[in-house]
Design an enzyme around this catalytic site. Structure first.
Site, PDB file in Angstrom:
ATOM      1  NE  ARG A   1      -2.894   0.476   3.405  1.00 17.27           N
ATOM      2  CZ  ARG A   1      -2.234   0.860   4.516  1.00 17.27           C
ATOM      3  NH1 ARG A   1      -1.602   2.011   4.542  1.00 17.27           N
ATOM      4  NH2 ARG A   1      -2.217   0.088   5.573  1.00 17.27           N
TER       5      ARG A   1
ATOM      6  CE1 TYR B   1     -15.979   9.239 -18.003  1.00 14.26           C
ATOM      7  CE2 TYR B   1     -15.635   9.442 -15.644  1.00 14.26           C
ATOM      8  CZ  TYR B   1     -15.914   8.669 -16.749  1.00 14.26           C
ATOM      9  OH  TYR B   1     -16.137   7.332 -16.595  1.00 14.26           O
TER      10      TYR B   1
ATOM     11  CG  ASP C   1      -9.281  14.184 -16.834  1.00  8.04           C
ATOM     12  OD1 ASP C   1      -8.582  13.577 -17.680  1.00  8.04           O
ATOM     13  OD2 ASP C   1     -10.257  13.654 -16.262  1.00  8.04           O
TER      14      ASP C   1
ATOM     15  CE  LYS D   1     -12.079   6.076 -19.860  1.00  9.37           C
ATOM     16  NZ  LYS D   1     -12.322   7.373 -19.252  1.00  9.37           N
TER      17      LYS D   1
HETATM   18  C1  LIG Z   1     -12.868   7.731 -18.061  1.00  9.42           C
HETATM   19  C2  LIG Z   1     -12.482   9.067 -17.595  1.00  9.42           C
HETATM   20  C3  LIG Z   1     -12.279   9.313 -16.232  1.00  9.42           C
HETATM   21  C4  LIG Z   1     -12.502   8.264 -15.176  1.00  9.42           C
HETATM   22  O1  LIG Z   1     -11.570   7.238 -15.263  1.00  9.42           O
HETATM   23  P1  LIG Z   1     -11.881   5.731 -14.810  1.00  9.42           P
HETATM   24  O2  LIG Z   1     -10.590   5.049 -15.085  1.00  9.42           O
HETATM   25  O3  LIG Z   1     -13.030   5.243 -15.613  1.00  9.42           O
HETATM   26  O4  LIG Z   1     -12.204   5.777 -13.348  1.00  9.42           O
HETATM   27  C5  LIG Z   1     -11.890  10.588 -15.877  1.00  9.42           C
HETATM   28  N1  LIG Z   1     -11.720  11.566 -16.771  1.00  9.42           N
HETATM   29  C6  LIG Z   1     -11.913  11.362 -18.088  1.00  9.42           C
HETATM   30  C7  LIG Z   1     -11.700  12.489 -19.050  1.00  9.42           C
HETATM   31  C8  LIG Z   1     -12.303  10.113 -18.541  1.00  9.42           C
HETATM   32  O5  LIG Z   1     -12.521   9.939 -19.843  1.00  9.42           O
END
Ligand SMILES: *Cc1c(COP(=O)(O)O)cnc(C)c1O
Length: 381
Positions: A46, A98, A170, A195
């Site tokens: 952890r 998102y 992000d 992604k």
């Molecule tokens: C998918 C996504 C998230 C969240 O990520 P997860 O891995 O699904 O928890 C956050 N920001 C953006 C822009 C995303 O496309």
């Protein structure tokens, strides 16, 4: 060195005597200690794990940060960043977030006494005016999803800097291959590793990269205190995904450009949106701050029924949320990824009910275009 080289050129196993070419999966929860009264480099997974450390160091290097941290998902990465704030603090965020981030801000972050105020991040003056003494963080995505608005990150960074506010971007839709927000003035970069970084739809992961050492200490403290770190096997898979990031994105982007051009030329009423099209409103800003337009494009089917018919009729484009995989996918954001946004907000945010979003994979572009054409001609007749 260029990113293509840096993606594969890193030490996969520091201090390992056998010099493996791939990072070993240290699938262990705890580490034996030599002494009872002092710890070695690793004691408990952890708090730290060698596989995770390689991934974190690699991502920090690729984004030009001092340190990076790997989390169990993009959402834990975002949640951790919001925990840098305390009750009474305020986040100013672009309204086009998102769906999961909207839900977190609206229904979880507020419980901690942190207010989130939404502004139009493309209006720099509006962002400046939205800053109050309690504002501690400016939070945006670019390009946004699914509307593919592009925010001027450099201009926003200078507003944040003037006000002494942390600037968090992000950058999931871009990856470090296409965009490096820290170099544009951001303090924190977030990725949903699920992604593009992974690219194969087989890992959930999140990444936080920071520039400042003091901020790094705080993020590390939260990662350890809350136990939100990514497991060793998933770190290994993400490291493997990163090695082909450039090849995948190059192929996916080429497909996106070709499909966008094809749809625009042959179906002008579909209002195709792709930042790589010269007439896209964000084309200039995108070209200035990123090295590519990404793998996402959208178009409008005309009605929710037509959107459903197209999505369900396609063969090569799988109906799926998420994006960035080697497989092409299609979604109806209004009904799928953004269903977690309250209905009245969805309408306010102008996500059309007939909007289709495509994430381009690495298949042959002619095959993808043929699949789309078959469906679109069926609709026309
Ligand atoms: C998918 C996504 C998230 C969240 O990520 P997860 O891995 O699904 O928890 C956050 N920001 C953006 C822009 C995303 O496309």
């Amino acid at each position: 060195m260029k990113t293509a080289t840096r993606l594969v050129h890193f030490d996969p196993a520091p201090k390992d005597p056998f010099r493996p070419m791939a990072t070993p999966i240290y699938q262990t929860a705890t580490f034996e200690q030599e002494h009872a009264d002092s710890f070695g480099e690793y004691d408990y997974s952890r708090s730290g794990n060698p596989t995770r450390r390689v991934l974190e160091d690699h991502m920090a290097e690729l984004e030009g940060g001092s340190r990076s941290f790997a989390f169990s998902s993009g959402m834990t990465a975002i949640a951790t960043v919001t925990r840098l704030l305390k009750a009474g603090d305020e986040i100013v965020a672009d309204w086009d977030l998102y769906g999961g981030a909207s839900r977190l801000f609206d229904r979880v972050v507020r419980r901690a006494g942190v207010t989130v105020r939404l502004v139009d991040g493309t209006d720099i003056e509006a962002v400046r005016e939205a800053m109050r003494p309690a504002t501690r963080m400016l939070y945006v995505e670019s390009p946004t999803n699914p509307l593919l608005r592009v925010l001027d990150l450099q201009a926003l960074a200078s507003v944040a800097q003037d006000r002494g506010v942390m600037f968090c971007v992000d950058s999931s839709a871009m990856s470090p291959y296409l965009q490096n927000p820290l170099a544009l003035g951001a303090d924190i970069v977030i990725h949903s590793g699920t992604k593009l970084l992974c690219g194969h739809s087989d890992v959930m992961a999140g990444i936080v990269v920071v520039k400042d050492e003091a901020l790094a200490k705080e993020v590390y403290f939260l990662q350890n205190a809350e136990g939100t770190a990514l497991g060793p096997m998933d770190c290994f898979l993400l490291l493997r995904g990163l090695k082909t990031l450039k090849l995948r994105i190059d192929a996916q982007q080429t497909n996106a450009q070709r499909i966008a051009e094809h749809l625009q030329q042959n179906y002008p009423h579909f209002e195709v949106a792709y930042p790589g099209l010269p007439d896209h409103p964000a084309h200039a800003v995108q070209s200035r701050q990123a090295t590519g337009a990404g793998v996402l494009l959208t178009f409008r089917a005309g009605s929710p029924e037509a959107a459903k018919q197209i999505a369900e009729g396609l063969d090569l484009f799988k109906i799926a949320v998420s994006f960035g995989s080697v497989n092409s996918s299609i979604s109806i954001p209004y009904a799928m990824s953004h269903a977690s946004v309250p209905t009245e907000q969805r309408a306010q945010r102008g996500i059309p009910e007939d909007l289709l979003r495509i994430s381009c994979g690495i298949e042959d572009a002619d095959d993808l275009i043929a699949d789309l054409t078959t469906q679109l001609e069926r609709l026309r007749s």
